[in-house]
Design an enzyme around this catalytic site. Structure first.
Site, PDB file in Angstrom:
ATOM      1  N   GLY A  11      -9.113 -17.578  19.019  1.00  0.00           N
ATOM      2  CA  GLY A  11      -9.417 -18.770  18.239  1.00  0.00           C
ATOM      3  C   GLY A  11     -10.780 -18.788  17.591  1.00  0.00           C
ATOM      4  O   GLY A  11     -11.362 -19.848  17.379  1.00  0.00           O
ATOM      5  N   VAL A  91       5.994 -16.198  13.657  1.00  0.00           N
ATOM      6  CA  VAL A  91       6.575 -16.555  12.355  1.00  0.00           C
ATOM      7  C   VAL A  91       7.282 -17.897  12.517  1.00  0.00           C
ATOM      8  O   VAL A  91       8.044 -18.091  13.466  1.00  0.00           O
ATOM      9  CB  VAL A  91       7.576 -15.476  11.899  1.00  0.00           C
ATOM     10  CG1 VAL A  91       8.303 -15.922  10.634  1.00  0.00           C
ATOM     11  CG2 VAL A  91       6.853 -14.156  11.653  1.00  0.00           C
ATOM     12  N   LEU A  92       6.983 -18.829  11.635  1.00  0.00           N
ATOM     13  CA  LEU A  92       7.595 -20.154  11.689  1.00  0.00           C
ATOM     14  C   LEU A  92       8.821 -20.177  10.783  1.00  0.00           C
ATOM     15  O   LEU A  92       8.811 -19.603   9.693  1.00  0.00           O
ATOM     16  CB  LEU A  92       6.577 -21.203  11.248  1.00  0.00           C
ATOM     17  CG  LEU A  92       5.367 -21.344  12.183  1.00  0.00           C
ATOM     18  CD1 LEU A  92       4.262 -22.138  11.500  1.00  0.00           C
ATOM     19  CD2 LEU A  92       5.774 -21.995  13.508  1.00  0.00           C
ATOM     20  N   ASN A 106      -2.906 -21.115   6.007  1.00  0.00           N
ATOM     21  CA  ASN A 106      -2.975 -19.969   6.908  1.00  0.00           C
ATOM     22  C   ASN A 106      -4.066 -19.024   6.414  1.00  0.00           C
ATOM     23  O   ASN A 106      -4.361 -18.979   5.218  1.00  0.00           O
ATOM     24  CB  ASN A 106      -1.631 -19.229   6.927  1.00  0.00           C
ATOM     25  CG  ASN A 106      -1.649 -18.012   7.849  1.00  0.00           C
ATOM     26  OD1 ASN A 106      -2.111 -18.086   8.986  1.00  0.00           O
ATOM     27  ND2 ASN A 106      -1.161 -16.881   7.353  1.00  0.00           N
ATOM     28  N   HIS A 108      -4.955 -14.995   6.377  1.00  0.00           N
ATOM     29  CA  HIS A 108      -4.320 -13.690   6.583  1.00  0.00           C
ATOM     30  C   HIS A 108      -5.364 -12.608   6.311  1.00  0.00           C
ATOM     31  O   HIS A 108      -6.077 -12.688   5.297  1.00  0.00           O
ATOM     32  CB  HIS A 108      -3.124 -13.552   5.626  1.00  0.00           C
ATOM     33  CG  HIS A 108      -2.420 -12.238   5.720  1.00  0.00           C
ATOM     34  ND1 HIS A 108      -1.546 -11.931   6.736  1.00  0.00           N
ATOM     35  CD2 HIS A 108      -2.501 -11.141   4.932  1.00  0.00           C
ATOM     36  CE1 HIS A 108      -1.100 -10.698   6.561  1.00  0.00           C
ATOM     37  NE2 HIS A 108      -1.650 -10.189   5.477  1.00  0.00           N
ATOM     38  N   ASP A 144       3.477 -15.177   4.338  1.00  0.00           N
ATOM     39  CA  ASP A 144       2.247 -14.676   3.691  1.00  0.00           C
ATOM     40  C   ASP A 144       2.358 -14.674   2.165  1.00  0.00           C
ATOM     41  O   ASP A 144       1.875 -13.760   1.506  1.00  0.00           O
ATOM     42  CB  ASP A 144       1.945 -13.239   4.169  1.00  0.00           C
ATOM     43  CG  ASP A 144       1.667 -13.206   5.660  1.00  0.00           C
ATOM     44  OD1 ASP A 144       1.895 -12.134   6.257  1.00  0.00           O
ATOM     45  OD2 ASP A 144       1.253 -14.230   6.221  1.00  0.00           O
ATOM     46  N   GLU A 173     -13.834 -14.108   7.234  1.00  0.00           N
ATOM     47  CA  GLU A 173     -12.870 -15.175   7.549  1.00  0.00           C
ATOM     48  C   GLU A 173     -13.588 -16.435   8.032  1.00  0.00           C
ATOM     49  O   GLU A 173     -13.243 -17.565   7.644  1.00  0.00           O
ATOM     50  CB  GLU A 173     -11.910 -14.714   8.651  1.00  0.00           C
ATOM     51  CG  GLU A 173     -10.931 -13.649   8.232  1.00  0.00           C
ATOM     52  CD  GLU A 173      -9.976 -13.279   9.350  1.00  0.00           C
ATOM     53  OE1 GLU A 173      -9.505 -14.170  10.064  1.00  0.00           O
ATOM     54  OE2 GLU A 173      -9.695 -12.078   9.492  1.00  0.00           O
TER      55      GLU A 173
HETATM   56  C1  GRF Z   1      -7.704 -11.872  13.660  1.00  0.00           C
HETATM   57  O1  GRF Z   1      -7.102 -10.592  13.514  1.00  0.00           O
HETATM   58  C2  GRF Z   1      -7.863 -12.481  12.303  1.00  0.00           C
HETATM   59  O2  GRF Z   1      -8.058 -11.482  11.327  1.00  0.00           O
HETATM   60  C3  GRF Z   1      -6.556 -13.178  12.073  1.00  0.00           C
HETATM   61  O3  GRF Z   1      -6.101 -13.593  13.355  1.00  0.00           O
HETATM   62  C4  GRF Z   1      -6.705 -12.757  14.368  1.00  0.00           C
HETATM   63  C5  GRF Z   1      -7.343 -13.566  15.465  1.00  0.00           C
HETATM   64  O4  GRF Z   1      -8.189 -14.490  14.895  1.00  0.00           O
HETATM   65  N1  GRF Z   1      -6.727 -14.295  11.188  1.00  0.00           N
HETATM   66  P1  GRF Z   1      -8.863 -15.646  15.820  1.00  0.00           P
HETATM   67  O5  GRF Z   1     -10.123 -15.040  16.402  1.00  0.00           O
HETATM   68  O6  GRF Z   1      -7.869 -16.002  16.904  1.00  0.00           O
HETATM   69  O7  GRF Z   1      -9.166 -16.760  14.871  1.00  0.00           O
END
Ligand code: GRF
Length: 194
Positions: A11, A91-92, A106, A108, A144, A173
């Site tokens: 997270g 996958v939802l 989301n 990605h 996606d 991210e």
């Molecule tokens: C990571 O691989 C990130 O690139 C993708 O989800 C995975 C875990 O992310 N979005 P997080 O640390 O749980 O947010």
């Protein structure tokens, strides 16, 4: 605006979203929801005063609809305006997505439309790409593939492997998702480019 965040593991993206919402007040985190009761992100959410709930997908075997029927209960109870998938690895179904279409995001770890699905960093390296990155998009029934709300780019460096590239992308991210959500809740839709 009330924001719910779905996670599956550590997270780290959820933490950045919660922290920026709490620090800047541009929205309110009302729920963190995981498909894995062991997700480390659950405690991180609680430590920040956010309700955190797990619905274990393994309790439902292959019955995706039954899992989602349970998953949606705390989500509807939290009455979110926006739902953010952040490291959510299930996958939802289109039925679930339709309930939140137009207000579900989301993140990605690729420069969509390149590399939807899994193992995105390995695929970019093997393709000999000069750069990689991440995308925040609106979630639609097709995996996606929804409208892009923001992207962040990083170079692929000589000697990179999937892990070194993943770490470089993850730092972007953590900047991109809050930047997109901050604007999204104001109705802004012009894509963020980092
Ligand atoms: C990571 O691989 C990130 O690139 C993708 O989800 C995975 C875990 O992310 N979005 P997080 O640390 O749980 O947010």
């Amino acid at each position: 605006k009330r924001v719910a965040i779905l996670i599956s593991g550590g997270g780290s993206n959820m933490v950045r979203l919660v922290e920026t919402m709490q620090d800047e007040g541009y929205a309110t985190p009302v729920l963190v929801l995981s498909n894995d009761p062991a997700a480390a992100g659950l405690e991180k959410a609680r430590a920040r005063g956010v309700e955190a709930v797990a619905v274990d997908h393994r309790a439902f075997g292959k019955d995706r609809a039954a899992f989602e029927a349970e998953l949606v209960k705390p989500l509807l109870a939290a009455d979110p305006d926006v739902v953010c998938l952040a490291g959510f690895m299930r996958v939802l179904t289109p039925d679930f997505v339709r309930r939140f279409e137009g207000r579900m995001l989301n993140i990605h770890p690729s420069l969509l439309p390149k590399y939807p699905g899994l193992h995105t960093h390995q695929r970019a390296i093997e393709a000999g790409d000069a750069e990689a990155g991440c995308t925040v998009h609106e979630v639609t029934a097709e995996l996606d593939a929804g409208p892009i709300l923001g992207q962040g780019r990083v170079p692929i460096l000589p000697g990179d492997d999937a892990d070194t590239l993943a770490a470089r992308v993850l730092t972007v991210e953590h900047k991109l998702y809050p930047a997109v959500l901050r604007r999204y809740v104001t109705g802004e839709r012009t894509p963020v480019e980092l």
